[in-house]
Design a protein around this motif. Structure first.
Motif, mmCIF file in Angstrom:
data_model
loop_
_atom_site.group_PDB
_atom_site.id
_atom_site.type_symbol
_atom_site.label_atom_id
_atom_site.label_comp_id
_atom_site.label_asym_id
_atom_site.label_seq_id
_atom_site.Cartn_x
_atom_site.Cartn_y
_atom_site.Cartn_z
ATOM 1 N N GLY A 94 0.826 -1.475 -0.382
ATOM 2 C CA GLY A 94 -0.119 -0.239 0.191
ATOM 3 C C GLY A 94 0.839 0.912 0.213
ATOM 4 N N SER A 95 0.058 1.938 -1.178
ATOM 5 C CA SER A 95 1.141 3.256 -1.010
ATOM 6 C C SER A 95 0.294 5.142 -1.143
ATOM 7 C CB SER A 95 1.740 3.553 -2.130
ATOM 8 O OG SER A 95 0.833 3.562 -2.919
ATOM 9 N N GLY A 96 -0.766 4.539 0.473
ATOM 10 C CA GLY A 96 -0.913 5.517 0.723
ATOM 11 C C GLY A 96 -0.110 6.334 2.023
ATOM 12 N N THR A 116 11.237 2.246 -3.835
ATOM 13 C CA THR A 116 11.281 1.529 -5.128
ATOM 14 C C THR A 116 9.387 1.134 -4.554
ATOM 15 O OG1 THR A 116 13.041 0.458 -5.600
ATOM 16 C CG2 THR A 116 10.919 -0.515 -6.431
ATOM 17 N N LEU A 117 8.217 1.699 -5.527
ATOM 18 C CA LEU A 117 7.575 1.984 -5.670
ATOM 19 C C LEU A 117 6.311 0.794 -6.692
ATOM 20 C CD1 LEU A 117 4.282 2.737 -4.670
ATOM 21 C CD2 LEU A 117 4.204 5.110 -5.572
ATOM 22 N N GLN A 118 6.182 -0.003 -6.801
ATOM 23 C CA GLN A 118 5.934 -0.891 -8.001
ATOM 24 C C GLN A 118 4.570 -0.831 -8.127
ATOM 25 O OE1 GLN A 118 7.444 -4.505 -8.757
ATOM 26 N NE2 GLN A 118 5.390 -6.157 -9.384
ATOM 27 N N GLU A 119 3.543 0.032 -9.045
ATOM 28 C CA GLU A 119 2.137 0.044 -9.412
ATOM 29 C C GLU A 119 1.084 -1.000 -9.844
ATOM 30 O OE1 GLU A 119 1.960 4.786 -8.786
ATOM 31 O OE2 GLU A 119 2.581 4.155 -10.575
ATOM 32 N N GLU A 120 0.125 -0.847 -9.744
ATOM 33 C CA GLU A 120 -0.569 -2.249 -10.412
ATOM 34 C C GLU A 120 -0.096 -3.739 -10.202
ATOM 35 O OE1 GLU A 120 -0.474 -0.900 -14.687
ATOM 36 O OE2 GLU A 120 -1.914 0.895 -14.657
ATOM 37 N N ALA A 172 -0.496 11.408 -4.500
ATOM 38 C CA ALA A 172 0.592 10.979 -5.677
ATOM 39 C C ALA A 172 1.776 11.925 -5.392
ATOM 40 C CB ALA A 172 -0.133 11.988 -6.694
ATOM 41 N N TRP A 173 1.903 13.163 -4.711
ATOM 42 C CA TRP A 173 2.703 14.206 -4.482
ATOM 43 C C TRP A 173 3.843 13.386 -3.307
ATOM 44 C CZ3 TRP A 173 3.182 16.562 1.110
ATOM 45 C CH2 TRP A 173 4.004 17.256 0.776
ATOM 46 N N LEU A 174 3.143 12.623 -2.471
ATOM 47 C CA LEU A 174 3.857 11.788 -1.589
ATOM 48 C C LEU A 174 4.739 10.971 -2.562
ATOM 49 C CD1 LEU A 174 1.208 10.686 1.299
ATOM 50 C CD2 LEU A 174 3.641 12.571 1.473
ATOM 51 N N ALA A 175 3.643 9.830 -3.267
ATOM 52 C CA ALA A 175 4.758 8.813 -4.228
ATOM 53 C C ALA A 175 5.674 9.845 -5.305
ATOM 54 C CB ALA A 175 3.740 8.307 -4.963
ATOM 55 N N THR A 176 5.027 10.508 -5.110
ATOM 56 C CA THR A 176 6.628 11.236 -6.339
ATOM 57 C C THR A 176 7.961 11.485 -5.452
ATOM 58 O OG1 THR A 176 4.948 12.445 -7.691
ATOM 59 C CG2 THR A 176 7.000 13.083 -7.367
ATOM 60 N N HIS A 177 7.574 12.422 -4.251
ATOM 61 C CA HIS A 177 8.526 12.330 -3.202
ATOM 62 C C HIS A 177 9.298 11.005 -3.182
ATOM 63 C CE1 HIS A 177 9.320 16.875 -2.755
ATOM 64 N NE2 HIS A 177 7.935 16.869 -2.276
#
Ligand SMILES: Cc1cc2nc3c(=O)[nH]c(=O)nc-3n(C[C@H](O)[C@H](O)[C@H](O)COP(=O)(O)OP(=O)(O)OC[C@H]3O[C@@H](n4cnc5c(N)ncnc54)[C@H](O)[C@@H]3O)c2cc1C
Length: 388
Positions: free
Chosen positions: A13-15, A122-126, A110-115
């Protein structure tokens, strides 16, 4: 182990809770953070139902991570009004001179994920996690894109957490019901209704006698820079045996006084899981954070808790790797001993007291006559946990 799919830590989870865990890990142990993978089922910017009220505690938490929330489109609400049947009190944070920021979650997350990515996480979506289980010294994470393994897994996957099933095989309940709508601003057409100022936020507790264990909110917000209002209803269900109130009916009745009919909006629902001191928050190899663990029962405030859990979890993870002990047996005690845990415990108690006594006479006494006591209690026990 396959070196391509084996990681030190997997955060599901990337909240705000997942990203905060990753960013705090980066601060504490950059080498460990490099061996961490964040899995996210959606792709940012993704929708997240939330009124976006960001309290000073959340802003302080972001500041500790070197993040400035004013980079995100926002409204700064100077006052929050708390009323019962239109009469009550208004509050601001004395120290900061505002009540709270209001952000839109797709933009904020989205701003948090960009930072997080810019700093090297490493953030892997979907990649949707479907099941989590521990075998030997690894936790196995099954997803729609194959299997992954890790020494430790963090469940940051929200109120409907899949990871939580591995920690709490039986549901503990403690789930609040919420409905939310987004509308264009309108002036009240009812002379008896409290006028709502464009930048201010409103919490109305007049729905309590109708068996709604919470409040109706009206926050200022924006959509692409255009002013909007976010309305909603929060029903904590702290009294789980109490009758269930009619949430759509209560919200539409209140919004009607401000010129909105049901044809003007689409109701959307999402739960919040609130904090229970007895709940299991970890099992060997697995920790829960944010909504997956439990947040504020009294107001449904989950953003500052999500960010705070990240700090606690990162500390527990760094120590586990330093000691080579992944039992996480003391994680619940860590949470309870932290100022966030103390505030969450107080908020659960406050919710039981406030929403348990739903008689109009008691609520009038509280909101109309005992405002000083209420403000003192809120400031000293429920909010401002980052200052303790
Ligand atoms: C209607 C409503 C209004 C609210 N208003 C406020 C407010 O004004 N202020 C406030 O402070 N709090 C508010 N909250 C609470 C707040 O939204 C949550 O507490 C907060 O989002 C918790 O953050 P989190 O990171 O734990 O979970 P989430 O924000 O839910 O993030 C979880 C992430 O995990 C991902 N995910 C989920 N399942 C999987 C899976 N199986 N595999 C991979 N990824 C997965 C999701 O896509 C998401 O990105 C509100 C909640 C609701 C429902």
């Amino acid at each position: 182990m396959n070196p391509e799919t084996d990681h030190a830590i997997i955060i599901v989870g990337s909240g705000p809770a997942g990203i905060a865990t990753g960013l705090h890990l980066l601060k504490r142990d950059p080498a460990l953070a490099q061996r961490t993978l964040i899995l996210e089922k959606a792709r940012h910017p993704r929708p997240k139902l939330c009124a976006g009220g960001l309290l000073p505690d959340a802003v302080t938490q972001l500041g500790r991570l070197g993040l400035d929330v004013t980079e995100v489109p926002h409204i700064k609400a100077p006052w929050a009004h708390f009323t019962f049947q239109g009469r009550g009190m208004q509050m601001t944070s004395g120290k900061y001179n505002y009540a709270f920021y209001v952000i839109r979650r797709h933009e904020f997350d989205a701003w948090l994920a960009t930072h997080a990515r810019e700093r090297g996480l490493t953030l892997q979506e979907e990649t949707a996690v479907q099941a989590v289980r521990r075998e030997g010294d690894r936790v196995f994470v099954e997803t729609n894109r194959g299997s992954y393994t890790a020494r430790a897994v963090v469940g940051a996957d929200g109120a409907n957490s899949v990871v939580r099933r591995a920690v709490q095989p039986r549901s503990t309940g403690n789930v609040a019901r919420l409905l939310e709508v987004l509308v264009e601003p309108r002036d009240s057409n009812d002379p008896a209704a409290l006028p709502h100022a464009p930048d201010e936020a409103y919490f109305e507790f007049g729905c309590l006698p109708d068996n709604i264990q919470g409040y109706i909110w009206d926050f200022p917000t924006q959509e692409g820079g255009a002013p909007r209002r976010c309305w909603g209803v929060y029903d904590s269900r702290v009294d789980s045996k109490g009758a269930r109130g009619d949430l759509p009916g209560a919200l539409s009745q209140f919004m009607a006084a401000y010129g909105y009919g049901p044809q003007d909006y689409t109701l959307q629902a999402h739960p919040i899981r609130w904090f229970d001191t007895r709940a299991t928050l970890s099992t060997p190899g697995i920790l829960l954070v944010g909504d997956a663990a439990g947040v504020d029962a009294s107001f449904g405030e989950g953003l500052s808790p999500a960010l705070g859990y990240g700090e606690i979890a990162a500390e527990a993870l760094a120590e586990a790797f330093a000691r080579g002990d992944f039992s996480f047996g003391d994680y619940r005690e860590r949470v309870l001993a932290h100022p966030l845990g103390k505030a969450l415990r107080a908020r659960t108690l406050a919710a039981r007291a406030l929403f348990g006594m739903r008689s109009p006479a008691f609520q009038r006494l509280l909101w109309w006559r005992l405002q000083g006591l209420l403000k003192w209690t809120i400031n000293h026990f429920l909010l401002n946990w980052t200052e303790r």
